[in-house]
Design an enzyme around this catalytic site. Structure first.
Site, PDB file in Angstrom:
ATOM      1  N   ASP A   7      23.628  11.459  16.560  1.00 18.00           N
ATOM      2  CA  ASP A   7      23.828  11.348  17.923  1.00 18.00           C
ATOM      3  C   ASP A   7      25.098  11.687  18.123  1.00 18.00           C
ATOM      4  O   ASP A   7      26.195  10.928  17.589  1.00 18.00           O
ATOM      5  CB  ASP A   7      23.608   9.812  18.248  1.00 18.00           C
ATOM      6  CG  ASP A   7      23.894   9.306  19.548  1.00 18.00           C
ATOM      7  OD1 ASP A   7      23.513   9.980  20.580  1.00 18.00           O
ATOM      8  OD2 ASP A   7      24.209   8.234  19.729  1.00 18.00           O
ATOM      9  N   GLU A  66      20.786  15.266  19.370  1.00 18.27           N
ATOM     10  CA  GLU A  66      20.208  15.117  20.720  1.00 18.27           C
ATOM     11  C   GLU A  66      21.013  15.868  21.852  1.00 18.27           C
ATOM     12  O   GLU A  66      22.330  16.225  21.414  1.00 18.27           O
ATOM     13  CB  GLU A  66      20.559  13.622  21.113  1.00 18.27           C
ATOM     14  CG  GLU A  66      20.248  13.070  22.537  1.00 18.27           C
ATOM     15  CD  GLU A  66      20.449  11.639  22.453  1.00 18.27           C
ATOM     16  OE1 GLU A  66      19.503  10.899  22.872  1.00 18.27           O
ATOM     17  OE2 GLU A  66      21.759  11.145  22.827  1.00 18.27           O
ATOM     18  N   ASP A 138      24.701   3.649  17.948  1.00 16.54           N
ATOM     19  CA  ASP A 138      25.007   4.893  17.725  1.00 16.54           C
ATOM     20  C   ASP A 138      24.226   5.414  16.402  1.00 16.54           C
ATOM     21  O   ASP A 138      23.533   6.566  16.323  1.00 16.54           O
ATOM     22  CB  ASP A 138      26.234   5.370  17.639  1.00 16.54           C
ATOM     23  CG  ASP A 138      27.111   5.163  18.984  1.00 16.54           C
ATOM     24  OD1 ASP A 138      26.690   5.745  20.132  1.00 16.54           O
ATOM     25  OD2 ASP A 138      27.979   4.362  18.649  1.00 16.54           O
TER      26      ASP A 138
END
Length: 164
Positions: A7, A66, A138
């Site tokens: 992430d 992502e 996260d």
């Protein structure tokens, strides 16, 4: 097979690794890389070295990142893109193939809806990886990205078997 989910972020870069054994997923590790200071170059170096250390320590077979969504703050989006570049570079340099997933696709794969809240993502990550202790939101997002990629790989494997 082990999948590293990343992430990307300049303040906190979450990472999580899941082991994939057929339809079963197992938590391996998760964490957050948090650079200090305000100098962008130094922050990027810290993120890169931290991610390289994670890859060296755990030896994942694949990675997933992502995709960045564009928001109203163009400068913020550009900076996030630089962190995302690090998230793509480190595993690619280690010879890993890297999957990329839109935030809504990750949420849909893990929660079932594309507009889930962070607490819903963390809840479903805990549900799918029993006993996991999350290093933070996260890290939960990173594990969700790894789970999404694992589901994608499982679907691809089933399609290959069906066509054989």
């Amino acid at each position: 097979m082990q999948v590293l989910g990343i992430d990307p972020g300049l303040r906190n870069m979450g990472w999580g690794i899941v082991a994939v054994d057929g339809p079963r997923l197992r938590h391996v590790a998760n964490g957050v890389i948090t650079p200090e200071g305000t100098d962008l170059g130094a922050r990027l170096v810290t993120l890169y070295r931290g991610l390289c250390a994670v890859i060296a320590a755990h030896g994942p077979d694949q990675a997933a990142v992502e995709q960045t969504f564009v928001n109203k703050d163009a400068v913020g989006t550009l900076k996030l893109g630089q962190a995302r570049g690090i998230a793509l570079l480190a595993p690619a340099e280690a010879g890993l193939s890297v999957g990329e997933y839109a935030p809504n696709a990750v949420k849909k794969a893990v929660v079932g809806v594309g507009h889930a809240a962070k607490d819903q993502i963390a809840h479903m990550v805990r549900f799918q990886l029993p006993g996991v202790v999350l290093a933070g939101p996260d890290a939960a997002d990173a594990l969700a990205i790894a789970i999404c990629h694992a589901h994608h790989l499982q679907g691809r494997s089933l399609r290959i078997k069906a066509s054989a």
